[in-house]
Motif scaffolding. Structure first.
Motif, mmCIF file in Angstrom:
data_model
loop_
_atom_site.group_PDB
_atom_site.id
_atom_site.type_symbol
_atom_site.label_atom_id
_atom_site.label_comp_id
_atom_site.label_asym_id
_atom_site.label_seq_id
_atom_site.Cartn_x
_atom_site.Cartn_y
_atom_site.Cartn_z
ATOM 1 N N LYS A 336 20.654 7.479 -35.148
ATOM 2 C CA LYS A 336 19.503 8.205 -34.960
ATOM 3 C C LYS A 336 19.252 9.111 -35.887
ATOM 4 O O LYS A 336 20.089 9.330 -36.884
ATOM 5 C CB LYS A 336 19.833 8.969 -33.350
ATOM 6 N N VAL A 337 18.340 9.859 -36.020
ATOM 7 C CA VAL A 337 18.004 10.971 -37.014
ATOM 8 C C VAL A 337 18.941 12.279 -36.560
ATOM 9 O O VAL A 337 18.906 12.587 -35.449
ATOM 10 C CB VAL A 337 16.622 11.429 -36.855
ATOM 11 N N ALA A 338 19.863 12.533 -37.434
ATOM 12 C CA ALA A 338 20.878 13.735 -37.124
ATOM 13 C C ALA A 338 20.066 14.864 -36.656
ATOM 14 O O ALA A 338 20.436 15.568 -35.804
ATOM 15 C CB ALA A 338 21.809 13.808 -38.170
ATOM 16 N N GLU A 339 18.983 15.332 -37.462
ATOM 17 C CA GLU A 339 18.385 16.575 -36.905
ATOM 18 C C GLU A 339 17.468 16.682 -35.406
ATOM 19 O O GLU A 339 17.185 17.835 -35.185
ATOM 20 C CB GLU A 339 17.260 17.060 -38.017
ATOM 21 N N LEU A 340 17.395 15.246 -34.935
ATOM 22 C CA LEU A 340 16.641 15.335 -33.794
ATOM 23 C C LEU A 340 17.863 15.004 -32.510
ATOM 24 O O LEU A 340 18.554 14.439 -32.492
ATOM 25 C CB LEU A 340 15.442 14.396 -33.688
ATOM 26 N N THR A 341 17.192 15.643 -31.236
ATOM 27 C CA THR A 341 17.906 15.225 -29.843
ATOM 28 C C THR A 341 16.875 14.011 -29.615
ATOM 29 O O THR A 341 15.757 14.307 -29.433
ATOM 30 C CB THR A 341 17.833 16.404 -28.761
ATOM 31 N N PHE A 342 17.578 13.062 -29.278
ATOM 32 C CA PHE A 342 17.222 11.689 -28.682
ATOM 33 C C PHE A 342 17.190 11.481 -27.341
ATOM 34 O O PHE A 342 18.189 11.919 -26.715
ATOM 35 C CB PHE A 342 17.777 10.357 -29.512
ATOM 36 N N PHE A 343 16.241 11.093 -26.799
ATOM 37 C CA PHE A 343 16.124 10.810 -25.355
ATOM 38 C C PHE A 343 15.868 9.410 -25.299
ATOM 39 O O PHE A 343 14.811 8.846 -25.213
ATOM 40 C CB PHE A 343 15.139 11.626 -24.516
ATOM 41 N N THR A 344 17.011 8.601 -25.021
ATOM 42 C CA THR A 344 17.104 7.114 -25.225
ATOM 43 C C THR A 344 16.984 6.649 -23.733
ATOM 44 O O THR A 344 17.796 6.716 -22.910
ATOM 45 C CB THR A 344 18.296 6.710 -25.974
ATOM 46 N N ARG A 345 16.207 5.736 -23.635
ATOM 47 C CA ARG A 345 16.101 5.226 -22.175
ATOM 48 C C ARG A 345 17.078 4.095 -21.922
ATOM 49 O O ARG A 345 17.317 3.219 -22.825
ATOM 50 C CB ARG A 345 14.757 4.394 -22.352
ATOM 51 N N VAL A 346 17.806 4.310 -20.793
ATOM 52 C CA VAL A 346 18.946 3.470 -20.659
ATOM 53 C C VAL A 346 18.860 3.090 -19.108
ATOM 54 O O VAL A 346 18.316 3.459 -18.333
ATOM 55 C CB VAL A 346 20.177 4.141 -20.935
ATOM 56 N N ARG A 347 19.533 1.705 -18.793
ATOM 57 C CA ARG A 347 19.990 1.490 -17.478
ATOM 58 C C ARG A 347 21.310 1.663 -17.385
ATOM 59 O O ARG A 347 22.289 1.577 -18.282
ATOM 60 C CB ARG A 347 19.359 -0.019 -17.341
ATOM 61 N N LEU A 348 21.913 1.997 -16.224
ATOM 62 C CA LEU A 348 23.287 2.061 -15.966
ATOM 63 C C LEU A 348 23.911 0.932 -15.314
ATOM 64 O O LEU A 348 23.399 0.541 -14.403
ATOM 65 C CB LEU A 348 23.401 3.385 -14.854
ATOM 66 N N GLU A 349 25.156 0.687 -15.755
ATOM 67 C CA GLU A 349 25.919 -0.351 -15.205
ATOM 68 C C GLU A 349 27.396 0.043 -15.032
ATOM 69 O O GLU A 349 28.139 0.964 -15.932
ATOM 70 C CB GLU A 349 26.067 -1.446 -16.306
#
Length: 398
Positions: A336-349
């Motif tokens: 990811k870009v270090a300067e940014l907070t990422f909101f990554t879409r995930v499914r949970l397993e």
């Protein structure tokens, strides 16, 4: 460009719960209780039986055994809602149903499976301890106890408890009135099939999500990329507590939302946020009204709604419980870009004792498929550019 936590704090600092109203319990589902519901009653109201069986005096059964059963006379039958008609004396028992009020003199209940009935008598082959299978009056709640606290979302359980202590109405915060607007010359309503145009899926997604959260929604339609058209739509939403628009908030030639807001006298507090997706986010206020300008890309619009608009709406509604997150670990390396907070879409397993956050295959801000089947948004913090598989992350549930 403030970081995610600072941007959220800025937004919430401008939010106050909406005024309150009293509504019947059956209309309060999902609303936030505005003041503590304090019990004026005992629950249960009287000592009662936890089983179908026989109410007895435990002293009568001290000598009971397989070889020498104790025989008691059945003097009464008590069902839930009945008032006992007699006081048990030595040598007596009462047939009692679950929830039936314990008769005076009785101090225990014996399950019916452990009793042999012969006519009007009952045989007991075991002793019993005082208090066995008895629900004491007030053991659940007593007068002066807080049954449901202010700020709690009223679900079926909370409303059932309030009904049980005698409430018929609840004092709740008013539902937020939210107006939604899409901007863009390229947009058409869903169901249209104009060559070269894009379906306005953002308005549909926002309207449905807002209704799901318990808001009253007004759709303002699609405004062309003209300042006068956008301003007219904003002015038409003067009675809304919140206006949520999509697109027109970046720095392009047709991004007119910010200048229109300034022309209307709004104060702009945020114009960009250090997140992905959703960097071009506008938050503004004017007296009695909050404004959120979301990006036009469909995933950016949805993510910024969940991350910033949903907490603000919950605060308006008086809800005090934070949005639910669950701890998980990344299933794979993620760059990811270090300067940014990422909101990554995930499914949970589930993987044994671990909960895996599995990134959806396509993470671009234009890929609506990345939201289909996603369980949440993995919050990948600023300050790091590479996260290895197994890295702990918090996942904001959708």
């Amino acid at each position: 460009m403030p970081p995610y936590p600072d941007a959220l704090q800025t937004i919430l600092s401008h939010v106050q719960p909406l005024p309150t109203e009293r509504v019947p319990l059956e209309l309060a589902l999902g609303r936030a209780l505005a003041s503590d519901a304090v019990s004026r009653a005992l629950l249960p109201a009287v000592d009662n039986s936890a089983m179908d069986g026989y109410a007895v005096r435990s002293d009568d059964l001290k000598s009971a055994s397989e070889s020498k059963p104790v025989v008691l006379k059945i003097v009464e039958r008590i069902t839930a809602g009945d008032s006992p008609q007699s006081t048990l004396s030595a040598g007596q028992a009462a047939r009692i149903m679950t929830g039936g009020a314990l008769p005076p003199g009785a101090d225990a209940v014996v399950m019916q499976e452990d009793v042999e009935v012969q006519g009007s008598s009952a045989l007991f082959r075991e002793s019993v301890d005082a208090g066995e299978y008895i629900r004491r009056a007030g053991e659940d709640i007593r007068p002066g106890d807080v049954a449901v606290r202010a700020g709690q979302a009223l679900g079926a359980s909370e409303l059932a408890l309030m009904a049980s202590i005698g409430e018929t109405h609840a004092s709740v915060h008013r539902r937020p009135r939210v107006a939604i607007l899409a901007t863009g010359d390229e947009l058409v309503d869903f169901g249209s099939n104009a060559p070269g145009k894009l379906v306005d899926s953002n308005s549909l997604a926002l309207a449905l999500r807002l209704r799901e959260l318990g808001c009253d929604v007004t759709a303002l339609g699609v405004a062309r990329d003209e300042p006068a058209a956008i301003q007219a739509r904003f002015e038409a939403a003067a009675g809304a507590d919140v206006i949520v628009s999509s697109a027109g908030v970046s720095v392009g030639d047709k991004d007119f939302v910010k200048p229109v807001l300034k022309a209307l006298g709004a104060t702009l507090h945020i114009e960009r946020v250090a997140i992905r997706p959703g960097k071009p986010l506008v938050f503004a206020t004017r007296p009695g009204q909050l404004f959120f300008g979301l990006p036009g890309n469909p995933v950016s619009s949805r993510v910024t709604f969940e991350v910033f608009v949903r907490p603000a709406l919950r605060a308006l509604m008086g809800l005090t419980k934070p949005i639910s997150t669950v701890p998980a670990v990344l299933s794979a390396d993620f760059k990811k870009v270090a300067e940014l907070t990422f909101f990554t879409r995930v499914r949970l397993e589930r993987d044994g004792a671990k909960l895996l956050a599995v990134p959806m295959p396509k993470q671009g801000s234009n890929y609506l498929t990345s939201l289909v089947g996603a369980d949440g948004l993995a919050i990948l913090p600023a300050g790091v550019g590479q996260l290895a598989a197994g890295t702990p992350v918090d996942v904001m549930l959708l």
